[in-house]
Motif scaffolding. Sequence first.
Motif, mmCIF file in Angstrom:
data_model
loop_
_atom_site.group_PDB
_atom_site.id
_atom_site.type_symbol
_atom_site.label_atom_id
_atom_site.label_comp_id
_atom_site.label_asym_id
_atom_site.label_seq_id
_atom_site.Cartn_x
_atom_site.Cartn_y
_atom_site.Cartn_z
ATOM 1 N N UNK A 167 0.828 -1.204 0.000
ATOM 2 C CA UNK A 167 0.000 0.000 0.000
ATOM 3 C C UNK A 167 0.861 1.253 0.000
ATOM 4 N N UNK A 168 1.981 1.212 0.707
ATOM 5 C CA UNK A 168 2.888 2.359 0.699
ATOM 6 C C UNK A 168 3.501 2.535 -0.693
ATOM 7 N N UNK A 169 3.923 1.420 -1.307
ATOM 8 C CA UNK A 169 4.618 1.485 -2.595
ATOM 9 C C UNK A 169 3.703 1.864 -3.752
ATOM 10 N N UNK A 170 2.397 1.654 -3.600
ATOM 11 C CA UNK A 170 1.517 2.026 -4.727
ATOM 12 C C UNK A 170 1.195 3.524 -4.740
ATOM 13 N N UNK A 171 1.661 4.250 -3.733
ATOM 14 C CA UNK A 171 1.670 5.717 -3.745
ATOM 15 C C UNK A 171 0.306 6.372 -3.931
ATOM 16 N N UNK A 172 -0.733 5.720 -3.467
ATOM 17 C CA UNK A 172 -2.050 6.339 -3.508
ATOM 18 C C UNK A 172 -2.737 6.304 -4.855
ATOM 19 N N UNK B 255 -2.716 6.191 -21.369
ATOM 20 C CA UNK B 255 -1.407 5.552 -21.465
ATOM 21 C C UNK B 255 -0.357 6.327 -20.678
ATOM 22 N N UNK B 256 -0.398 7.663 -20.775
ATOM 23 C CA UNK B 256 0.592 8.463 -20.048
ATOM 24 C C UNK B 256 0.406 8.333 -18.543
ATOM 25 N N UNK B 257 -0.833 8.374 -18.093
ATOM 26 C CA UNK B 257 -1.099 8.221 -16.664
ATOM 27 C C UNK B 257 -0.585 6.883 -16.149
ATOM 28 N N UNK B 258 -0.881 5.808 -16.902
ATOM 29 C CA UNK B 258 -0.455 4.482 -16.462
ATOM 30 C C UNK B 258 1.065 4.397 -16.394
ATOM 31 N N UNK B 259 1.739 4.924 -17.422
ATOM 32 C CA UNK B 259 3.196 4.828 -17.473
ATOM 33 C C UNK B 259 3.844 5.621 -16.340
ATOM 34 N N UNK B 260 3.325 6.814 -16.077
ATOM 35 C CA UNK B 260 3.876 7.617 -14.981
ATOM 36 C C UNK B 260 3.592 6.962 -13.629
ATOM 37 N N UNK B 261 2.396 6.386 -13.492
ATOM 38 C CA UNK B 261 2.063 5.695 -12.246
ATOM 39 C C UNK B 261 2.980 4.499 -12.022
ATOM 40 N N UNK B 262 3.207 3.718 -13.079
ATOM 41 C CA UNK B 262 4.067 2.541 -12.951
ATOM 42 C C UNK B 262 5.492 2.938 -12.612
ATOM 43 N N UNK B 263 5.998 3.989 -13.258
ATOM 44 C CA UNK B 263 7.360 4.448 -12.971
ATOM 45 C C UNK B 263 7.501 4.857 -11.506
ATOM 46 N N UNK B 264 6.544 5.627 -11.004
ATOM 47 C CA UNK B 264 6.623 6.081 -9.615
ATOM 48 C C UNK B 264 6.515 4.919 -8.640
ATOM 49 N N UNK C 200 8.885 9.160 -18.203
ATOM 50 C CA UNK C 200 7.955 8.778 -17.135
ATOM 51 C C UNK C 200 8.669 8.754 -15.787
ATOM 52 N N UNK C 201 9.905 8.268 -15.782
ATOM 53 C CA UNK C 201 10.685 8.294 -14.540
ATOM 54 C C UNK C 201 11.043 9.729 -14.164
ATOM 55 N N UNK C 202 11.217 10.594 -15.166
ATOM 56 C CA UNK C 202 11.519 11.997 -14.879
ATOM 57 C C UNK C 202 10.354 12.695 -14.186
ATOM 58 N N UNK D 40 9.824 2.882 -8.526
ATOM 59 C CA UNK D 40 10.820 3.573 -7.696
ATOM 60 C C UNK D 40 10.516 3.353 -6.218
ATOM 61 N N UNK D 41 9.240 3.519 -5.846
ATOM 62 C CA UNK D 41 8.848 3.313 -4.447
ATOM 63 C C UNK D 41 9.100 1.872 -4.015
ATOM 64 N N UNK D 42 8.816 0.926 -4.909
ATOM 65 C CA UNK D 42 9.010 -0.490 -4.604
ATOM 66 C C UNK D 42 10.474 -0.793 -4.290
ATOM 67 N N UNK D 43 11.380 -0.141 -5.020
ATOM 68 C CA UNK D 43 12.811 -0.366 -4.809
ATOM 69 C C UNK D 43 13.253 0.061 -3.405
ATOM 70 N N UNK D 44 12.552 1.034 -2.833
ATOM 71 C CA UNK D 44 12.889 1.491 -1.479
ATOM 72 C C UNK D 44 12.133 0.717 -0.399
ATOM 73 N N UNK D 45 10.868 0.423 -0.662
ATOM 74 C CA UNK D 45 10.009 -0.169 0.371
ATOM 75 C C UNK D 45 10.253 -1.661 0.558
ATOM 76 N N UNK D 46 10.487 -2.390 -0.534
ATOM 77 C CA UNK D 46 10.625 -3.842 -0.436
ATOM 78 C C UNK D 46 11.752 -4.280 0.497
ATOM 79 N N UNK D 47 12.958 -3.704 0.409
ATOM 80 C CA UNK D 47 14.011 -4.129 1.354
ATOM 81 C C UNK D 47 13.623 -3.929 2.816
#
Length: 426
Positions: free
Chosen positions: A63-68, A85-94, A205-207, A97-104
């Motif tokens: 829930x934290x990693x999905x960023x609301x 498509x743009x919304x989905x891509x930006x959401x997935x990118x964000x 999208x990551x930008x 990134x969150x997953x990379x921090x939260x999962x560990x």
Amino acid sequence: MTSRIDLLGRLRRHFRVMGLYTLAPVAAGLAPLAVIPAVTGRFGAEGWSVVAVSLAVGSAASVIAELGWTIVGPQLVARASGETARLYEEALASRLVALAFVLPIGLVVTVLTTEHHLIAACLITAGVTSAAVNPAWLFTGLGRPTSILVADTLPRVALCLLSALVITAGGPLEVYGLALLGTAVVGLVAASRMLGVPLCPRRHSFAAVPRRLKEQGMLVLGRGVTTVYKALPVVVLSAISPGAVAAYSALDRPLRMGLGILIAVPNRLQSWAGVADGRLRSRRVRVSLVVNAALGLAGGLVFAAGIPLVTAVLFRGVVTVDAELTWLGAAVVAAACLSRGFGFALVVDRRANATAVAAFWAAGTAVVCLPLGAVLDGATGLLLGVLAAELVGVLAQAFLWARSSRTGSRSPAVRERDGAPMGSPS
């Protein structure tokens, strides 16, 4: 006569769509139920406790990693035009990134709170956390429940059933974690094919991630606080009264699955209430509050009546739940549905960040009541603490929504100042 036929046709279409929205969470909620008897049959209460703790930690991390995005995303999609498509891509990118921090962090918590089956526990935590990239929110906003079934529900059901069969046949507990990870991968591939977007988001999208984090930061903080205090009970109980973890989790897991099924109704209301006409939107929000309140009452009664049979089937007598816990669980179901109703009303009113304020009040209640309840009365005291936190969250959201309704004539500039989403992002 023609108008009556048109009305019947609209009703049939409405119930057909509602049925599809209901089928997705029902199937997804029932799929893990096949795994629980396999786990308790092979590994007993000890194995179930490990799974329960891993599921709780993973759910919080997810829930934290999905960023609301599951909160504001459907409304953004429903109101946007040509931006899917743009919304989905930006959401997935964000979320990646969150997953990379939260999962560990989630994996560290899992290792610290479990003593047995550590590899399986970490895989289950990782699998549940990876649900953060689930594309269901997008298809909810688009009003495409069939796509939810294809991209998420059917793969989840198939892989969970397969893991249950493998465990029953003598396979390791790690299989369940691998099945959950597989569900996330299949969902990403399916969404990519359906939307015609790259499997991995592109550089632009990551930008956009910092901007998204800034826009939804308050909401993410509130969601994180809410999730942590909802995942806290199992962790608190494992530290204070380890012997009560199995019984509490035997109640809590079906309860959370049931709430996952009931979310079908608010999901259906997302595109229905997200209309441009302010007066119509306000009227539909009030209808949604009544619907969620009735859903909570009915859901609580069904839960109280059904939990003895559910626990008997799932846990095969290895774990039992008494009547006091059952009725407290029913009250939690009713409060959670009412809380969803007011939270939905705030989101539709573009006051999503206000839900974070309510989350802080609820979390503060939980921090005090959960450990105190666990010390005084084990699982029962802990559940009383959960109920107290839910009720405080309901009251806080109700107050904020009522205040928002009284000042409904606020200008868009004031809404933007408050940090609320403004429809289609720039």
